[in-house]
Design a protein around this motif. Structure first.
Motif, short mmCIF file in Angstrom:
data_model
loop_
_atom_site.label_atom_id
_atom_site.label_comp_id
_atom_site.label_asym_id
_atom_site.label_seq_id
_atom_site.Cartn_x
_atom_site.Cartn_y
_atom_site.Cartn_z
N MET A 247 0.84 -1.19 0.00
CA MET A 247 0.00 0.00 0.00
C MET A 247 0.87 1.25 0.00
O MET A 247 2.06 1.20 0.32
CB MET A 247 -0.94 0.01 1.21
N TYR A 248 0.24 2.36 -0.36
CA TYR A 248 0.87 3.67 -0.20
C TYR A 248 -0.23 4.71 -0.09
O TYR A 248 -1.37 4.48 -0.50
CB TYR A 248 1.82 3.98 -1.36
N ALA A 249 0.11 5.85 0.48
CA ALA A 249 -0.86 6.93 0.66
C ALA A 249 -0.13 8.26 0.48
O ALA A 249 0.85 8.53 1.17
CB ALA A 249 -1.52 6.86 2.03
N MET A 250 -0.62 9.08 -0.44
CA MET A 250 -0.02 10.37 -0.70
C MET A 250 -0.49 11.40 0.32
O MET A 250 -1.62 11.35 0.81
CB MET A 250 -0.38 10.86 -2.11
N SER A 251 0.38 12.33 0.64
CA SER A 251 0.02 13.41 1.56
C SER A 251 -0.84 14.43 0.83
O SER A 251 -0.69 14.65 -0.38
CB SER A 251 1.29 14.07 2.10
N SER A 252 -1.73 15.09 1.55
CA SER A 252 -2.59 16.12 0.96
C SER A 252 -1.97 17.51 1.06
O SER A 252 -2.56 18.50 0.64
CB SER A 252 -3.95 16.12 1.66
N THR A 253 -0.76 17.58 1.61
CA THR A 253 -0.11 18.88 1.77
C THR A 253 0.28 19.47 0.42
O THR A 253 0.48 18.75 -0.56
CB THR A 253 1.15 18.74 2.64
N THR A 254 0.40 20.80 0.39
CA THR A 254 0.85 21.48 -0.82
C THR A 254 2.34 21.80 -0.75
O THR A 254 2.90 22.38 -1.68
CB THR A 254 0.06 22.79 -1.01
N GLU A 255 2.98 21.42 0.35
CA GLU A 255 4.42 21.65 0.50
C GLU A 255 5.19 20.76 -0.48
O GLU A 255 4.77 19.65 -0.82
CB GLU A 255 4.86 21.34 1.93
N GLN A 256 6.34 21.23 -0.93
CA GLN A 256 7.17 20.46 -1.85
C GLN A 256 7.91 19.32 -1.16
O GLN A 256 8.14 18.27 -1.73
CB GLN A 256 8.18 21.40 -2.53
N ASP A 257 8.25 19.51 0.09
CA ASP A 257 9.02 18.51 0.85
C ASP A 257 8.07 17.60 1.63
O ASP A 257 8.08 17.56 2.86
CB ASP A 257 10.00 19.22 1.79
N TYR A 258 7.24 16.86 0.91
CA TYR A 258 6.23 16.02 1.56
C TYR A 258 6.73 14.59 1.70
O TYR A 258 7.66 14.15 1.03
CB TYR A 258 4.92 16.05 0.77
N LEU A 259 6.08 13.86 2.61
CA LEU A 259 6.38 12.45 2.83
C LEU A 259 5.27 11.60 2.24
O LEU A 259 4.13 12.05 2.08
CB LEU A 259 6.52 12.15 4.32
N VAL A 260 5.60 10.36 1.93
CA VAL A 260 4.62 9.40 1.39
C VAL A 260 4.61 8.17 2.30
O VAL A 260 5.67 7.58 2.55
CB VAL A 260 4.96 8.98 -0.05
N ASP A 261 3.45 7.81 2.80
CA ASP A 261 3.34 6.58 3.59
C ASP A 261 3.33 5.38 2.64
O ASP A 261 2.62 5.39 1.63
CB ASP A 261 2.04 6.58 4.41
N HIS A 262 4.10 4.35 3.00
CA HIS A 262 4.13 3.17 2.13
C HIS A 262 4.56 1.94 2.92
O HIS A 262 5.12 2.06 4.02
CB HIS A 262 5.09 3.39 0.95
N SER A 263 4.31 0.77 2.37
CA SER A 263 4.67 -0.49 3.00
C SER A 263 6.18 -0.63 3.08
O SER A 263 6.92 -0.08 2.26
CB SER A 263 4.10 -1.67 2.21
N ALA A 264 6.63 -1.40 4.08
CA ALA A 264 8.07 -1.66 4.24
C ALA A 264 8.40 -3.12 3.90
O ALA A 264 9.54 -3.55 4.06
CB ALA A 264 8.51 -1.33 5.65
N SER A 265 7.41 -3.88 3.45
CA SER A 265 7.62 -5.29 3.11
C SER A 265 8.23 -5.43 1.72
O SER A 265 8.16 -4.52 0.89
CB SER A 265 6.30 -6.06 3.17
N VAL A 266 8.81 -6.59 1.47
CA VAL A 266 9.39 -6.92 0.16
C VAL A 266 8.64 -8.13 -0.39
O VAL A 266 8.50 -9.15 0.28
CB VAL A 266 10.89 -7.23 0.28
#
Length: 213
Positions: free
Chosen positions: A150-169
């Motif tokens: 999975m992943y989820a994009m941030s709704s922020t308008t800032e350029q230096d944003y983070l993205v939530d994502h899985s850590a599994s392989v």
């Protein structure tokens, strides 16, 4: 009569001991930090772009083993640390399979991760088997979901944003099917990462389970 009872008891004890040893052996032969799917999961057709601006499709998974990981190049911790581990153990893992083993790093941040950015990033790890890929979210989201990630994009308008994502392989077999998933260590207060030694220990166990099916 008493002698027969002793023989019976010894026989029963031997059977119990044999069962216990078998269960112990079976437990040790199972992967500790990986899940092998009872039935490999087919992937739908997809269209990704790699760091050389080449289109990659499901056919590029055929006749190869693939370790797939999702993330993005601006990730501060999980991605560079995980890719360093995968790049470092790739040759050891590849020696255990008869077909080539490739690593796919799927960026879920297409806005910033252009092919040029991906190329600069994956080249840093100096692993020829490592490929960086991305696409629009219309391609990425269903593909990542079918991988079981999975992943989820941030709704922020800032350029230096983070993205939530899985850590599994994810392990994809030479038929282009999701076969297993290597899970990260989850320790409170620490970055979730796949353990290098555990991956090396679990990989042959995963292969053994897959061969028994």
């Amino acid at each position: 009569m008493f002698r027969n009872l002793i023989v019976l008891m010894l026989s029963a004890a031997a059977v119990v001991a044999g069962v216990m040893l078998y269960l112990l052996w079976q437990h040790k032969s199972l992967p500790q930090q990986a899940l092998v799917y009872p039935q490999p999961r087919n992937l739908s057709e997809f269209k990704l772009i790699d760091q050389d601006n080449t289109v990659r499709r499901r056919a590029d998974l055929m006749n190869k083993w693939t370790l797939a990981f999702v993330g993005y190049t601006f990730c501060p911790d999980i991605c560079p640390l995980t890719l360093a581990k995968l790049a470092g153990v790739r040759d050891e893992l590849a020696a255990q399979v008869d077909q080539p083993l490739q690593i796919w790093f799927i960026s879920v941040d297409p806005q910033r991760d252009t092919p040029g950015q991906l190329k600069q990033y994956v080249d840093y790890f100096k692993q020829p088997a490592l490929t960086g890929l991305t696409a629009g979210h219309d391609q990425l989201f269903p593909f990542v979901r079918e991988l079981g990630l999975m992943y989820a994009m941030s709704s922020t308008t800032e350029q230096d944003y983070l993205v939530d994502h899985s850590a599994s392989v994810v392990l994809i077999n030479p038929k282009g099917q999701v076969a297993a998933i290597f899970k990260p260590d989850m320790q409170p207060g620490e970055v979730p990462l796949v353990n290098r030694e555990q991956l090396l220990n679990d990989f042959p166990r995963v292969l053994n389970q897959l061969q028994q099916r």
